[in-house]
Design a protein around this motif. Structure first.
Motif, PDB file in Angstrom:
ATOM      1  N   LEU A 147      -5.382  -0.382   6.210  1.00 51.90           N
ATOM      2  CA  LEU A 147      -4.401  -0.763   5.212  1.00 51.90           C
ATOM      3  C   LEU A 147      -4.804  -0.228   3.860  1.00 51.90           C
ATOM      4  CD1 LEU A 147      -3.969  -4.509   6.140  1.00 51.90           C
ATOM      5  CD2 LEU A 147      -2.640  -2.572   6.939  1.00 51.90           C
ATOM      6  N   LEU A 148      -3.845   0.287   3.172  1.00 47.97           N
ATOM      7  CA  LEU A 148      -4.063   0.781   1.822  1.00 47.97           C
ATOM      8  C   LEU A 148      -3.213  -0.102   0.933  1.00 47.97           C
ATOM      9  CD1 LEU A 148      -3.502   4.373   3.034  1.00 47.97           C
ATOM     10  CD2 LEU A 148      -5.709   3.415   2.482  1.00 47.97           C
ATOM     11  N   VAL A 149      -3.853  -1.032   0.286  1.00 51.26           N
ATOM     12  CA  VAL A 149      -3.151  -2.186  -0.253  1.00 51.26           C
ATOM     13  C   VAL A 149      -3.105  -2.143  -1.760  1.00 51.26           C
ATOM     14  CG1 VAL A 149      -3.096  -4.695  -0.268  1.00 51.26           C
ATOM     15  CG2 VAL A 149      -4.132  -3.471   1.638  1.00 51.26           C
ATOM     16  N   ALA A 150      -1.926  -2.300  -2.320  1.00 50.85           N
ATOM     17  CA  ALA A 150      -1.815  -2.516  -3.759  1.00 50.85           C
ATOM     18  C   ALA A 150      -1.531  -3.977  -3.980  1.00 50.85           C
ATOM     19  CB  ALA A 150      -0.707  -1.668  -4.359  1.00 50.85           C
ATOM     20  N   HIS A 166       2.166   2.612  -4.113  1.00 51.84           N
ATOM     21  CA  HIS A 166       2.524   2.834  -2.711  1.00 51.84           C
ATOM     22  C   HIS A 166       3.992   3.217  -2.559  1.00 51.84           C
ATOM     23  CE1 HIS A 166      -1.051   0.265  -1.140  1.00 51.84           C
ATOM     24  NE2 HIS A 166      -1.367   1.535  -1.234  1.00 51.84           N
ATOM     25  N   PHE A 182      -0.312   1.969   4.846  1.00 52.10           N
ATOM     26  CA  PHE A 182      -1.146   1.864   6.045  1.00 52.10           C
ATOM     27  C   PHE A 182      -1.692   3.237   6.424  1.00 52.10           C
ATOM     28  CE2 PHE A 182       1.485  -1.813   6.046  1.00 52.10           C
ATOM     29  CZ  PHE A 182       0.789  -2.805   6.692  1.00 52.10           C
ATOM     30  N   LEU A 215       9.116  -3.939   5.149  1.00 54.19           N
ATOM     31  CA  LEU A 215       8.726  -4.905   6.180  1.00 54.19           C
ATOM     32  C   LEU A 215       7.260  -5.314   6.107  1.00 54.19           C
ATOM     33  CD1 LEU A 215      10.638  -3.307   9.195  1.00 54.19           C
ATOM     34  CD2 LEU A 215      11.337  -5.268   7.807  1.00 54.19           C
ATOM     35  N   ALA A 216       6.412  -4.459   5.588  1.00 50.84           N
ATOM     36  CA  ALA A 216       4.979  -4.778   5.556  1.00 50.84           C
ATOM     37  C   ALA A 216       4.287  -3.923   4.516  1.00 50.84           C
ATOM     38  CB  ALA A 216       4.355  -4.545   6.933  1.00 50.84           C
ATOM     39  N   GLY A 217       3.182  -4.443   4.028  1.00 49.19           N
ATOM     40  CA  GLY A 217       2.384  -3.696   3.068  1.00 49.19           C
ATOM     41  C   GLY A 217       2.411  -4.320   1.693  1.00 49.19           C
TER      42      GLY A 217
END
Lengths: 882, 195
Positions: free
Chosen positions: A12-15, A182, A223, A329-331
């Protein structure tokens, strides 16, 4: 299809999902429409590598990987972004010295790329096994030029298996370092989330050429699908955004753009946080670009012209693009994604409207622009419901509906309203909360509650709306309580001309629930008390003039009596004036006399406007005075400062010593002083009004004299009296001060779990607030004289909580006792007096409904619980000795 | 300046001013989350407070959550009066961006999950470090919000929409990328822990 690739590590590459509304485009904005940017006119974007190794990579290999990863962005031909390596950091950063690079208090001229060679820094910050590989971003910006001046990155060496993994992570992270956030174009179709290549459920362009063709996934997708999946290679979307931020001269002249606005169904209210995707119909996966609406502003209000807008650059001139709105939907995203107020849909040209019968979500009107040109006005208006349609609020959901007219709630104008399944309308935010409470009613969004209870229209009944030019009505008809009990019918009508709200009740089967109107957490004090809404006749008009809330909560012991009744709320249109302005500096500080609190609407005080207000109050203290200064309520991040009013010297300040982000100072003066107290918002440490949040607050400014008692958690302290105190037929020469909010006679008591049987069976007791209080988190002061004793509980919270309680127990030589409440938390507690020793239970007394002078003989009590919380703030109870 | 005023009680904490960065995480399925976690608990958030911790040569801002443990799947519970209460201190802050003069601090790690008082969660927490800091495993991956609390149809979803949560765990019969019932999540956790 081979499945082995799927087993590659997914990362996961999360901000920051919880961050303010930064954009899906830029990570940090300087002003509306203006992102922070690195200065790329000179040598480029600097970075300063660490001195050490990086896990499996030697120092030289790590530095080379960093340079190579930055270079992926520098090689974009339509972007001017270049990077240069500065001097290495002055130390080999490790677990002993990393703080100045992680959280520097001021710019230091370095843009640190920290190599955590051993992983010890990450383990210390997050605990072992957190799974965090690295993070990066801009660090400092100049707000006058909107220039990023420094950046930083921390990389977790042992977490990288090899150079490929390290480079993948670095390329993505250095996109963030360059201020890219992102993005989602194609990635969502690879996560097994059921997403499609058009507005769901339409898979308009089919699947990507090969479901495992990871090359179509944008580098800045949140992601990561593991080594060898193309993360190091930028996609059209990545190229578009880096070029938009740092454009070569030919970028905008050789490519095309599409721009527009996303609207709620009313066609007027702009909506930020919606992902917009444009796909070239001839090359739908490789020539596709996205943006999140409103991504170039931190604000979401309608006063900001950037709210709800989007712009897609770097498109192919003359190509035909299909533009649609897509649910994220996700992230994690720096522009907070919103739940779409209608189905996903294409932009449909002249047919674009909120009417699904003429604006088919699956039909698009192709958009194109020439080189150097932009197709503008490519708007999307979400489809919506028609009057009479069942609103799909289900059990605990909500829908947002446009209003046919502007409606005012306590000074704020709204063009849309949230219809909540659980029997209320809210403004500015929806509510899925099915467990009604006074705290949430007062502290949440502005709300009109017919029956705020756990209703379930998924099990029965129907929720609909109707509108005219002058009225807007939502009706709950035969809706059962969860799971499927009974049937409840009522409606809430908003009226345009009078700006009134009318609740009309039919048959109700619920016995509990909460009804009423609240101005919401930015306006209420949090100390408002309930009232009996049903008085006489069949209807009642409640004049809200000078009230911030009017409500009643019903319980099994006090059941809902509103069936067949009609309530009208009026005079809540306008806001409230700050009664102390102008008081923005010490010279204009408003004089107050402790004990002071401004919980009353007649002493309404607010930090407003945000970024332009600080409030000063002044009063005199004498040597030896104990001071309690606390923002006991406020829906913002407060700061308190105490100044010598004569010299202007700052003597003390506090940021978060109070409840949550509120502030508290407990001080003692050792000389006579004229003090000025400033209330402002973080980070206004200069106390000149430069805070970044605001709203109403309740300030307590009290002074006390006396001895500080050694009260702890669950302790009792015997205190000799200077006079004989006659209580419940006996005479006492001492009193036991129990830390859990009560005093007893003849014996101490450390019981933290209050109960009526224990009250009756225990020693003679005066219980102002018998609860599990923690004396270590506040102070208790005994103020003696020859004929009276005042015991001050000062800012004492409940165990494992921070919401303060202020109250005083008074005993005097005449046998009179009293309880004087200041701010108390809305919590459970047992309040009352008793002779104890096996006293008979007389049943509860509603103290707030009684004249506050009562007999101090025998037993009188009220038991509060989490459904019926303490309502005695700023009240007094006097107990006579007979 | 002559000291003429003395602080009483709990000292005031003066925190710095972080903002958001971007973080790269290992993706974990439920089995990974359980195995990496020190504690797996269903909790109700009682209280949140800000503070600082000394580490790495300076003071770092923290957010401390006090949690009432409703159900424990892994890890030891506290004893004594605080039994059933768990305290988790995370790096991070709810602070707004701080501007001093012409300079604004743009970034600080704020990717740690933000928990709301009164809300129920299932948390997979890391073992506290020597500085007393921990977080949820995989940040938002290890923080499941419970909706419909107290109801038969309670749902659990983590901060990433349960993306990939059951990847490689076909034995659970559960689908990733969508909310899962709390009962099913609890059962799947127990299957991993063997309890």
């Amino acid at each position: 299809m081979k499945t082995s690739t799927i087993r590659l590590a997914l990362v996961l590459l999360v901000a920051a999902a919880a961050a303010p509304a930064f954009a899906g485009g830029p990570l940090a904005n300087c002003d509306s429409g203006q992102p922070f940017l690195w200065d790329v006119s000179g040598p480029g974007i600097p970075f300063n590598p660490d001195q050490g190794d990086l896990g499996p990579l030697t120092h030289a290999a790590a530095v080379a990987a960093v340079a190579d990863s930055f270079n992926r962005w520098a090689l974009v031909p339509t972007s001017t972004a270049t990077y240069f390596q500065g001097a290495e950091l002055p130390v080999d950063v490790d677990i002993t010295n990393f703080e100045p690079y992680l959280d520097a208090p001021a710019p230091d001229g370095l843009s640190a790329i920290v190599f955590d060679d051993t992983g010890e820094i990450f383990d210390l910050l997050f605990g072992p096994g957190s799974g965090i590989l690295g993070f990066a971003g801009p660090e400092w910006g100049d707000v006058t030029t909107c220039t990023i001046t420094e950046g930083l990155s921390f990389l977790n060496g042992p977490a990288f298996d090899d150079l490929t993994a390290a480079t993948d992570v670095m390329v993505h992270e250095f996109g963030h370092y360059s201020n890219l956030a992102h993005t989602i174009v194609n990635g969502q179709q690879f996560l097994g989330l059921g997403d499609t290549s058009g507005p769901t459920p339409n898979n308009t362009f089919g699947n990507p050429p090969n479901p495992l063709a990871f090359e179509v996934i944008e580098t800045m997708y949140p992601f990561y699908f593991g080594p060898g999946t193309g993360t190091q290679n930028l996609n059209r979307d990545d190229v578009s955004m880096i070029s938009t931020l740092y454009p070569e001269a030919t970028f905008f002249t050789t490519t095309a753009s599409i721009a527009g606005t996303i609207f709620l169904p009313d066609g007027a209210t702009r909506l930020s946080g919606v992902n917009v995707i444009a796909r070239n119909t001839a090359d739908p996966f490789f020539d596709a670009v996205s943006a999140v609406s409103g991504d170039f502003t931190d604000f979401t209000d309608q006063g900001d012209p950037v709210t709800g807008t989007y712009r897609l650059n770097g498109l192919t001139p003359g190509a035909s693009y299909a533009v649609y709105v897509d649910q994220i939907l996700a992230g994690g995203f720096s522009t907070t994604p919103v739940a779409l107020p209608g189905p996903e849909e294409f932009h449909n040209g002249a047919a674009e409207s909120s009417d699904a019968s003429t604006d088919d979500p699956s039909v698009f009107t192709a958009v194109s622009a020439a080189a150097g040109g932009a197709a503008t006005g490519v708007n999307v208006i979400f489809n919506t419901f028609a009057p009479g349609d069942p609103l799909p609020v289900g059990d605990d959901d909500f829908v947002q509906l446009p209003l046919p007219f502007a409606f005012k709630m306590c000074g704020q104008e709204y063009n849309a309203v949230y219809v909540n399944a659980n029997g209320s309308l809210t403004f500015g935010a929806g509510s899925t909360d099915f467990s009604e409470s006074i705290v949430e009613f007062l502290g949440g969004p502005p709300r009109i509650a017919g029956v705020w209870d756990d209703l379930n229209s998924a099990a029965g009944g129907i929720v609909t709306f109707d509108r005219t030019a002058n009225t807007f009505t939502v009706r709950w008809e035969d809706v059962p309580e969860f799971v499927n009990t009974g049937a409840n019918t009522f409606s809430i009508t908003l009226k345009r001309s009078s700006n009134q709200a009318e609740i009309e009740y039919g048959d109700l089967t619920v016995v509990d629930g909460l009804a009423g109107l609240s101005c919401g957490g930015a306006i209420t004090s949090g100390f408002e008390n309930e009232e009996n809404l049903r008085t006489h006749g069949h209807r009642r008009t409640i004049n809200m003039n000078n009230d911030t809330a009017a409500f009643e909560i019903f319980t099994a012991g006090e059941t809902n009596d509103l069936a067949g009744y009609e309530l009208t709320f009026s005079n809540f249109k306008n806001g409230f004036r700050d009664e102390f302005e102008p008081n923005d500096d010490i010279a204009h500080a408003r004089r107050i006399s402790p004990p002071f609190s401004n919980e009353s609407v007649r002493s309404f005080s607010t930090v407003s406007p945000v970024g332009g207000d600080v409030d000063y109050f002044r009063f005199r203290v004498k040597a030896g005075d104990i001071l309690a200064l606390e923002t006991v309520r406020g829906a913002f991040d407060s700061l308190i400062g105490v100044f010598d009013a004569d010299t202007g010297d700052l003597l003390a300040f506090d940021d978060d010593g109070g409840n949550g982000l509120l502030s508290r100072l407990l001080l003692q003066a050792n000389v006579d002083l004229n003090l000025a107290v400033a209330v402002t918002a973080y980070p206004d440490f200069d106390f000149n009004g430069a805070g970044e949040s605001g709203g109403r607050y309740v300030l307590v400014a009290n002074t006390y004299r006396g001895d500080i008692l050694p009260v702890g958690d669950d302790t009792t302290t015997e205190l000799p009296l200077n006079f004989p105190f006659r209580y419940q037929g006996a005479t006492y020469n001492s009193v036991f001060v129990n830390s859990n909010g009560n005093v007893t006679f003849g014996a101490g008591n450390t019981d933290f779990s209050e109960s009526v049987p224990e009250l009756l069976a225990g020693p003679p007791r005066i219980a102002p607030l018998w609860d599990d209080l923690d004396g270590t988190q506040g102070i208790v002061v005994a103020e003696h004289s020859s004929h009276q004793l005042n015991l001050h509980f000062i800012s004492v919270p409940e165990f494992f909580a921070t919401s303060p309680n202020y109250f005083t127990v008074h005993l005097d030589v005449l046998g009179l006792s009293g309880i004087f409440y200041g701010a108390t938390s809305r919590s459970d507690a047992l309040v009352g007096v008793t002779e104890g020793g096996g006293a008979a239970d007389p049943g509860e007394t509603d103290f707030s409904a009684r004249f506050p002078i009562l007999s101090g003989r025998g037993t009188t009590y009220e038991q509060f619980n989490l459904g019926d919380t303490v309502d005695l703030s700023f009240r007094s109870l006097l107990f006579l000795p007979f | 300046m002559k000291l003429r005023i003395a602080a009483l009680g709990v000292a005031a904490a003066i925190a710095a001013a972080p903002l958001a960065r971007a973080t790269t995480l290992v993706h974990m399925n439920l089995r990974d989350l359980v195995q990496r976690a020190d504690k797996v608990v269903r909790v109700t958030v009682l209280d949140v407070s800000a503070g600082t911790v000394s580490a790495g040569g300076g003071d770092l801002p923290t957010v401390t959550y006090r949690l009432k443990v409703e159900e424990s799947f892994k890890g030891d519970a506290a004893e004594g009066k605080g039994a059933g209460v768990l305290e988790v201190r995370m790096l991070g802050t709810a602070k707004a961006a701080r501007t001093e003069g012409n300079v604004r601090k743009l970034s600080f790690l704020q990717d740690v999950p933000e928990l709301r008082v009164g809300q129920d969660y299932v948390l997979f927490t890391t073992r506290p470090s020597s500085a007393g800091l921990s977080t949820t495993v995989g940040l938002g991956q290890g923080a499941f919000t419970i909706t419909g609390s107290g109801k038969s149809e309670e749902q659990a979803v983590n901060a990433f929409g349960n993306a990939g949560l059951f990847r490689g765990m076909s034995e659970t019969g559960l689908a990733s990328g969508r909310p899962v019932s709390y009962a099913q999540l609890a059962q799947a956790i127990r299957a991993v822990t063997g309890k």
